[in-house]
Design a protein around this motif. Structure first.
Motif, PDB file in Angstrom:
ATOM      1  N   VAL A 212       0.851  -1.188   0.000  1.00 16.26           N
ATOM      2  CA  VAL A 212       0.000   0.000   0.000  1.00 16.26           C
ATOM      3  C   VAL A 212       0.885   1.236   0.000  1.00 16.26           C
ATOM      4  CG1 VAL A 212      -1.759   1.299   1.242  1.00 16.26           C
ATOM      5  CG2 VAL A 212      -1.845  -1.203   1.205  1.00 16.26           C
ATOM      6  N   LEU A 213       0.785   2.021  -1.048  1.00 19.49           N
ATOM      7  CA  LEU A 213       1.582   3.237  -1.185  1.00 19.49           C
ATOM      8  C   LEU A 213       0.731   4.462  -0.888  1.00 19.49           C
ATOM      9  CD1 LEU A 213       3.468   2.506  -4.548  1.00 19.49           C
ATOM     10  CD2 LEU A 213       4.272   2.073  -2.220  1.00 19.49           C
ATOM     11  N   SER A 214       1.298   5.384  -0.161  1.00 17.43           N
ATOM     12  CA  SER A 214       0.631   6.669   0.044  1.00 17.43           C
ATOM     13  C   SER A 214       0.692   7.474  -1.248  1.00 17.43           C
ATOM     14  CB  SER A 214       1.308   7.444   1.169  1.00 17.43           C
ATOM     15  OG  SER A 214       2.624   7.841   0.757  1.00 17.43           O
ATOM     16  N   GLU A 215      -0.014   8.585  -1.300  1.00 25.20           N
ATOM     17  CA  GLU A 215       0.022   9.437  -2.480  1.00 25.20           C
ATOM     18  C   GLU A 215       1.457   9.879  -2.792  1.00 25.20           C
ATOM     19  OE1 GLU A 215      -2.117  13.509  -4.190  1.00 25.20           O
ATOM     20  OE2 GLU A 215      -2.205  13.032  -2.057  1.00 25.20           O
ATOM     21  N   LYS A 216       2.190  10.291  -1.756  1.00 25.53           N
ATOM     22  CA  LYS A 216       3.562  10.745  -1.961  1.00 25.53           C
ATOM     23  C   LYS A 216       4.447   9.603  -2.445  1.00 25.53           C
ATOM     24  CE  LYS A 216       7.510  12.910   0.344  1.00 25.53           C
ATOM     25  NZ  LYS A 216       8.035  13.502   1.623  1.00 25.53           N
ATOM     26  N   GLU A 217       4.308   8.436  -1.817  1.00 21.67           N
ATOM     27  CA  GLU A 217       5.129   7.290  -2.217  1.00 21.67           C
ATOM     28  C   GLU A 217       4.839   6.863  -3.648  1.00 21.67           C
ATOM     29  OE1 GLU A 217       5.614   5.068   2.140  1.00 21.67           O
ATOM     30  OE2 GLU A 217       3.844   4.695   0.896  1.00 21.67           O
ATOM     31  N   ARG A 221       7.563   6.913  -6.739  1.00 24.13           N
ATOM     32  CA  ARG A 221       7.867   5.705  -7.501  1.00 24.13           C
ATOM     33  C   ARG A 221       7.551   5.899  -8.983  1.00 24.13           C
ATOM     34  NH1 ARG A 221       6.211  -0.139  -5.209  1.00 24.13           N
ATOM     35  NH2 ARG A 221       7.423   0.782  -3.493  1.00 24.13           N
ATOM     36  N   ALA A 222       6.392   6.476  -9.275  1.00 27.65           N
ATOM     37  CA  ALA A 222       6.001   6.678 -10.672  1.00 27.65           C
ATOM     38  C   ALA A 222       6.953   7.620 -11.392  1.00 27.65           C
ATOM     39  CB  ALA A 222       4.566   7.218 -10.737  1.00 27.65           C
ATOM     40  N   ALA A 223       7.381   8.673 -10.737  1.00 28.73           N
ATOM     41  CA  ALA A 223       8.294   9.627 -11.367  1.00 28.73           C
ATOM     42  C   ALA A 223       9.623   8.965 -11.709  1.00 28.73           C
ATOM     43  CB  ALA A 223       8.521  10.829 -10.456  1.00 28.73           C
ATOM     44  N   GLN A 224      10.100   8.096 -10.841  1.00 26.36           N
ATOM     45  CA  GLN A 224      11.349   7.387 -11.134  1.00 26.36           C
ATOM     46  C   GLN A 224      11.169   6.405 -12.286  1.00 26.36           C
ATOM     47  OE1 GLN A 224      14.000   6.370  -7.577  1.00 26.36           O
ATOM     48  NE2 GLN A 224      11.990   6.609  -6.594  1.00 26.36           N
ATOM     49  N   ARG A 225      10.015   5.733 -12.322  1.00 26.62           N
ATOM     50  CA  ARG A 225       9.759   4.806 -13.433  1.00 26.62           C
ATOM     51  C   ARG A 225       9.698   5.568 -14.747  1.00 26.62           C
ATOM     52  NH1 ARG A 225      10.061   0.973 -14.252  1.00 26.62           N
ATOM     53  NH2 ARG A 225       8.344  -0.511 -14.231  1.00 26.62           N
ATOM     54  N   ARG A 248       0.153  15.113  -7.965  1.00 26.48           N
ATOM     55  CA  ARG A 248      -0.423  16.253  -7.271  1.00 26.48           C
ATOM     56  C   ARG A 248       0.483  17.471  -7.406  1.00 26.48           C
ATOM     57  NH1 ARG A 248      -5.053  16.592  -7.047  1.00 26.48           N
ATOM     58  NH2 ARG A 248      -5.351  14.632  -5.959  1.00 26.48           N
ATOM     59  N   ASP A 249       1.805  17.258  -7.317  1.00 27.57           N
ATOM     60  CA  ASP A 249       2.760  18.366  -7.433  1.00 27.57           C
ATOM     61  C   ASP A 249       4.068  17.784  -7.963  1.00 27.57           C
ATOM     62  OD1 ASP A 249       4.585  20.448  -7.144  1.00 27.57           O
ATOM     63  OD2 ASP A 249       3.715  21.148  -5.252  1.00 27.57           O
ATOM     64  N   ILE A 250       4.236  17.779  -9.276  1.00 29.41           N
ATOM     65  CA  ILE A 250       5.403  17.138  -9.876  1.00 29.41           C
ATOM     66  C   ILE A 250       6.696  17.843  -9.477  1.00 29.41           C
ATOM     67  CG2 ILE A 250       5.201  18.452 -12.026  1.00 29.41           C
ATOM     68  CD1 ILE A 250       6.432  14.809 -11.593  1.00 29.41           C
ATOM     69  N   GLU A 255      11.844  17.589  -6.420  1.00 27.88           N
ATOM     70  CA  GLU A 255      12.699  18.123  -5.363  1.00 27.88           C
ATOM     71  C   GLU A 255      12.965  17.071  -4.295  1.00 27.88           C
ATOM     72  OE1 GLU A 255      14.385  20.904  -5.204  1.00 27.88           O
ATOM     73  OE2 GLU A 255      13.611  21.554  -7.160  1.00 27.88           O
ATOM     74  N   ALA A 256      11.955  16.281  -3.962  1.00 29.72           N
ATOM     75  CA  ALA A 256      12.135  15.215  -2.971  1.00 29.72           C
ATOM     76  C   ALA A 256      13.115  14.163  -3.477  1.00 29.72           C
ATOM     77  CB  ALA A 256      10.785  14.582  -2.639  1.00 29.72           C
ATOM     78  N   LEU A 257      13.032  13.821  -4.767  1.00 32.00           N
ATOM     79  CA  LEU A 257      13.959  12.843  -5.336  1.00 32.00           C
ATOM     80  C   LEU A 257      15.378  13.393  -5.388  1.00 32.00           C
ATOM     81  CD1 LEU A 257      11.731  11.456  -8.236  1.00 32.00           C
ATOM     82  CD2 LEU A 257      12.423  10.237  -6.158  1.00 32.00           C
ATOM     83  N   LEU A 258      15.520  14.676  -5.654  1.00 30.99           N
ATOM     84  CA  LEU A 258      16.850  15.303  -5.622  1.00 30.99           C
ATOM     85  C   LEU A 258      17.429  15.262  -4.211  1.00 30.99           C
ATOM     86  CD1 LEU A 258      16.281  18.431  -7.910  1.00 30.99           C
ATOM     87  CD2 LEU A 258      18.032  16.671  -8.272  1.00 30.99           C
ATOM     88  N   ALA A 259      16.597  15.596  -3.231  1.00 33.83           N
ATOM     89  CA  ALA A 259      17.068  15.624  -1.844  1.00 33.83           C
ATOM     90  C   ALA A 259      17.504  14.234  -1.378  1.00 33.83           C
ATOM     91  CB  ALA A 259      15.960  16.165  -0.940  1.00 33.83           C
TER      92      ALA A 259
END
Length: 416
Positions: A212-217, A221-225, A248-250, A255-259
């Motif tokens: 079960v993935l949260s919206e953020k998770e 994951r989708a952005a990396q794929r 919701r906010d690409i 930014e989260a993936l960069l961090a």
């Protein structure tokens, strides 16, 4: 402190994109089931389109990447082994079953999972589901007895559809769309071009991940794929590619993936514009290899709905290739033909062809072949194109490839 972007050449960026799309290197003579699943997983989707002027788009996209494969093997992966699924993202596509947790996250939140880029669709979905609660119940009850085609639902009353509808339009067909997007129904097979609808709990394999993935998770994951499928991309290209219109906010996701050091910024030298682009950290070593000229180019003939040309804007910016799906234009406005297949060679689009498969005569008919401005003129290039078309024709069951006089004069000798 923000790290400075990695500076890369336009050639390296293009080569990375082509390589991540499985369009470089020697193609296998015959693909295994594992190779097909791996390719879909990496892309991470193949758009489904049943129109068969040459062959269905998803079949051509797979062939361009994996080579010849048995269609029964592909069907087995979809409907028996279920390692692949047909899902909407939001267009009909073949996806890897192992990515189901991402889709499941969107389903649980539907229609709130639709981003603002969907315009009024989210509100329309809310209104439709509220208005047709009884219809929803009846459709789900109907599926309890087993899979059904659209015309087998008692409530289905065909209404006038549009030219782009694959199935008759009705309140039931719209309800099935919403049930699919919310994980309560899914396509479990086909009868001709008709979808066979069923219950996910009766169709999905027992080994399916129930993570079960949260919206953020799910967004992370989708952005990396998406980025790993594209190779190099802007945030908006990722938003458009996979999963379209559901972040919701690409920008916050990137930014989260960069961090977390999952992605890096890159600057493409020689490419106009200041759009920020990214490469996945796991692909930096590959990018270094490609920069050192470790790249194996080949010719690939692609269908109109291929992943490489899913965005006209990206094609123009990154590859200087302006592709329009002219089958949707009036005949008088078409420049190249009704069913135009781009020709990729290495990291460059060198041409396009208008073609059809004559099944009765078992002939692959090239109505016209066009060279892009600046395309290589060597006869060896034309020979590569001819060999690719010969292989494609053989895969489709044709005995010959026929050209009209509408071919570039510089390639004519090599096409014989």
């Amino acid at each position: 402190m923000t790290s400075a972007p990695i500076r890369i050449s336009l050639q390296s960026a293009r080569r990375l994109a082509v390589t991540k799309q499985h369009l470089s290197g020697k193609r296998p003579g015959r693909a295994t089931a594992e190779r097909i699943v791996e390719t879909v997983r990496d892309l991470p989707y193949v758009q489904w389109d049943p129109v068969s002027v040459v062959a269905p788009s998803h079949i051509l996209s797979l062939w361009a990447r994996v080579g010849s494969f048995r269609l029964p093997d592909f069907d087995r992966l979809l409907w028996t082994e279920r390692r692949l699924l047909q899902h909407w993202i939001p267009f009909a596509s073949i996806v890897a079953t192992e990515d189901y947790p991402v889709y499941s996250s969107l389903m649980r939140r539907y229609p709130e999972s639709l981003s603002d880029s969907w315009g009024a669709q989210r509100e329309r979905a809310r209104a439709f589901l509220a208005k047709h609660a009884d219809l929803r119940r009846r459709v789900l009850v109907g599926l309890r007895s087993g899979p059904l085609m659209l015309n087998q639902f008692k409530d289905h009353v065909r209404t006038k559809g549009t030219a782009g509808d694959w199935e008759p339009s009705s309140a039931v067909s719209e309800m099935l769309w919403h049930l699919l997007m919310s994980g309560q129904a899914m396509v479990v097979g086909h009868e001709g071009h008709q979808n066979l609808w069923g219950r996910p709990d009766a169709f999905l394999p027992s080994w399916l991940s129930r993570e079960v993935l949260s919206e953020k998770e799910a967004d992370l994951r989708a952005a990396q794929r998406a980025l790993r499928g594209l190779g190099v991309a802007t945030a908006q290209e990722i938003h458009h590619y996979f999963i379209r219109g559901c972040y919701r906010d690409i920008q916050a996701t990137m930014e989260a993936l960069l961090a977390d050091s999952r992605i890096v910024r890159v600057k493409i030298e020689g490419l106009p514009g200041s759009d920020e682009r990214f490469v996945h950290t796991d692909d930096v070593a590959l990018l270094d290899d490609l920069t050192r000229d470790n790249f194996s180019p080949r010719v690939a003939v692609l269908p109109p709905f291929d992943n490489m040309i899913c965005s006209q804007a990206r094609g123009k910016r990154l590859f200087n290739f302006d592709y329009v799906r002219e089958q949707f234009l009036p005949k008088a406005k078409r420049r190249f033909g009704m069913w135009v297949l781009p020709i990729l060679r290495g990291e460059e689009f060198i041409g396009r062809l208008d073609a059809r498969l004559d099944k009765e005569k078992r002939r692959f008919q090239v109505n016209a072949l066009y060279a892009e401005p600046g395309a290589p003129t060597a006869q060896a290039v034309a020979t590569e194109i001819r060999e690719e078309l010969d292989d494609l024709a053989a895969f489709l069951g044709a005995n010959s490839v026929a050209f009209t006089s509408r071919v570039p004069s510089v390639w004519k000798a090599g096409l014989r």
